[in-house]
Enzyme design. Structure first.
Site, PDB file in Angstrom:
ATOM      1  N   SER A  47       0.912  -1.204   0.062  1.00 28.41           N
ATOM      2  CA  SER A  47       0.050  -0.024   0.020  1.00 28.41           C
ATOM      3  C   SER A  47       0.997   1.252  -0.015  1.00 28.41           C
ATOM      4  O   SER A  47       0.507   2.543  -0.482  1.00 28.41           O
ATOM      5  CB  SER A  47      -0.851   0.217   1.180  1.00 28.41           C
ATOM      6  OG  SER A  47      -1.902  -0.945   1.119  1.00 28.41           O
ATOM      7  N   SER A  86      -4.858   2.112   3.265  1.00 27.66           N
ATOM      8  CA  SER A  86      -4.823   1.114   4.251  1.00 27.66           C
ATOM      9  C   SER A  86      -5.811   0.216   3.989  1.00 27.66           C
ATOM     10  O   SER A  86      -6.936   0.434   4.208  1.00 27.66           O
ATOM     11  CB  SER A  86      -4.563   1.466   5.873  1.00 27.66           C
ATOM     12  OG  SER A  86      -4.827   0.156   6.381  1.00 27.66           O
ATOM     13  N   GLY A  87      -5.494  -1.019   3.379  1.00 26.70           N
ATOM     14  CA  GLY A  87      -6.733  -1.962   3.101  1.00 26.70           C
ATOM     15  C   GLY A  87      -7.397  -2.281   4.125  1.00 26.70           C
ATOM     16  O   GLY A  87      -8.746  -2.113   4.163  1.00 26.70           O
ATOM     17  N   SER A  88      -7.002  -2.523   5.310  1.00 25.48           N
ATOM     18  CA  SER A  88      -7.598  -3.036   6.663  1.00 25.48           C
ATOM     19  C   SER A  88      -8.099  -1.705   7.269  1.00 25.48           C
ATOM     20  O   SER A  88      -9.098  -1.952   8.095  1.00 25.48           O
ATOM     21  CB  SER A  88      -6.684  -3.875   7.537  1.00 25.48           C
ATOM     22  OG  SER A  88      -5.608  -3.065   7.966  1.00 25.48           O
ATOM     23  N   GLY A  89      -7.399  -0.554   7.219  1.00 26.09           N
ATOM     24  CA  GLY A  89      -8.066   0.506   8.025  1.00 26.09           C
ATOM     25  C   GLY A  89      -7.393   0.377   9.421  1.00 26.09           C
ATOM     26  O   GLY A  89      -7.841   1.016  10.348  1.00 26.09           O
ATOM     27  N   GLU A  90      -6.561  -0.635   9.800  1.00 29.45           N
ATOM     28  CA  GLU A  90      -6.310  -0.978  11.129  1.00 29.45           C
ATOM     29  C   GLU A  90      -4.808  -0.992  11.349  1.00 29.45           C
ATOM     30  O   GLU A  90      -4.347  -1.518  12.449  1.00 29.45           O
ATOM     31  CB  GLU A  90      -6.896  -2.381  11.446  1.00 29.45           C
ATOM     32  CG  GLU A  90      -8.350  -2.578  11.394  1.00 29.45           C
ATOM     33  CD  GLU A  90      -8.964  -1.583  12.489  1.00 29.45           C
ATOM     34  OE1 GLU A  90      -8.314  -1.219  13.472  1.00 29.45           O
ATOM     35  OE2 GLU A  90     -10.073  -1.273  12.121  1.00 29.45           O
ATOM     36  N   THR A  91      -3.912  -0.696  10.243  1.00 30.26           N
ATOM     37  CA  THR A  91      -2.472  -0.669  10.511  1.00 30.26           C
ATOM     38  C   THR A  91      -2.175   0.576  11.485  1.00 30.26           C
ATOM     39  O   THR A  91      -2.403   1.717  11.448  1.00 30.26           O
ATOM     40  CB  THR A  91      -1.791  -0.406   9.320  1.00 30.26           C
ATOM     41  OG1 THR A  91      -2.268  -1.152   8.095  1.00 30.26           O
ATOM     42  CG2 THR A  91      -0.296  -0.496   9.356  1.00 30.26           C
ATOM     43  N   GLU A 161      -4.743  -3.843  -3.245  1.00 29.63           N
ATOM     44  CA  GLU A 161      -3.510  -2.719  -3.629  1.00 29.63           C
ATOM     45  C   GLU A 161      -3.665  -2.769  -5.092  1.00 29.63           C
ATOM     46  O   GLU A 161      -3.276  -1.549  -5.491  1.00 29.63           O
ATOM     47  CB  GLU A 161      -2.223  -3.691  -3.492  1.00 29.63           C
ATOM     48  CG  GLU A 161      -2.039  -3.745  -1.805  1.00 29.63           C
ATOM     49  CD  GLU A 161      -1.387  -5.423  -1.343  1.00 29.63           C
ATOM     50  OE1 GLU A 161      -0.915  -5.414  -0.138  1.00 29.63           O
ATOM     51  OE2 GLU A 161      -1.056  -6.021  -2.098  1.00 29.63           O
TER      52      GLU A 161
END
Length: 194
Positions: A47, A86-91, A161
């Site tokens: 990302s 951020s794909g997860s939004g949790e990084t 991505e």
């Protein structure tokens, strides 16, 4: 061949992203980008590579853009925006950066597959780019088999991505139109040291 299955899956996901584009969110994103004094982009891993590719194209459009983490990145301020990918939004690193940007009064835009993620809760605007991320899927093999779920042919966060890269390149085309920029204008900004 698996390569064909993987490419079909990637194309299918990009088609789903195309069909789910929220035009109002795109208009708000363009307004944020064009009204910000400086644009900061951030992402980690692949990302992060997408973020750098997007930053390069913004620079080609003549925008004042920085990649968070580079040695020449200045302090973010009120009139700036942070584009957090951020794909997860949790990084955790991305969330920490988004919180810093918010605390300093700048706008935060989340590019993620999860509109209810921690990153989205911080963001002024969330643009959802659908795609399986590395956190998706049942981890238990037996449960996965019983549900008929099998590991994706596009591993980890590939779908997010690749889809994010295509989406952001499409956004560049939209910005070119809005800013009345031509490819020739962008070529003038291109690296001459290559």
């Amino acid at each position: 061949m698996i390569i064909k299955e993987a490419i079909k899956l990637i194309i299918k996901n990009i088609q789903e992203v195309l069909e789910s584009i929220d035009e109002k969110a795109i208009e708000r994103l363009i307004e944020t980008l064009t009204s910000s004094k400086r644009i900061f982009v951030i992402g980690l891993g692949r990302s992060g590579l997408v973020a750098k590719a997007f930053a390069m194209r913004l620079m080609h459009l003549g925008m004042n853009v920085f990649v968070v983490g580079e040695t020449i990145t200045p302090a973010i301020k009120e009139d700036d925006c942070l584009i957090a990918i951020s794909g997860s939004g949790e990084t955790s690193y991305i969330i920490k950066a988004a919180n810093i940007a918010k605390d300093r009064g700048s706008k935060v835009v989340a590019i993620t597959s999860y509109p209810k993620s921690s990153l989205s809760k911080i963001a002024d605007l969330t643009v959802t780019v659908k795609g399986k991320t590395k956190i998706d899927g049942e981890q238990n093999y037996i449960k996965r088999q019983m549900k008929g779920e099998h590991h994706s042919k596009a591993p980890l966060g590939t779908l997010f991505e690749v889809s994010a890269l295509v989406f952001l390149d499409g956004l560049i085309a939209e910005l070119m139109e809005k800013l009345n920029k031509k490819e020739e204008d962008m070529k003038k900004m291109h690296d001459v040291f290559e």
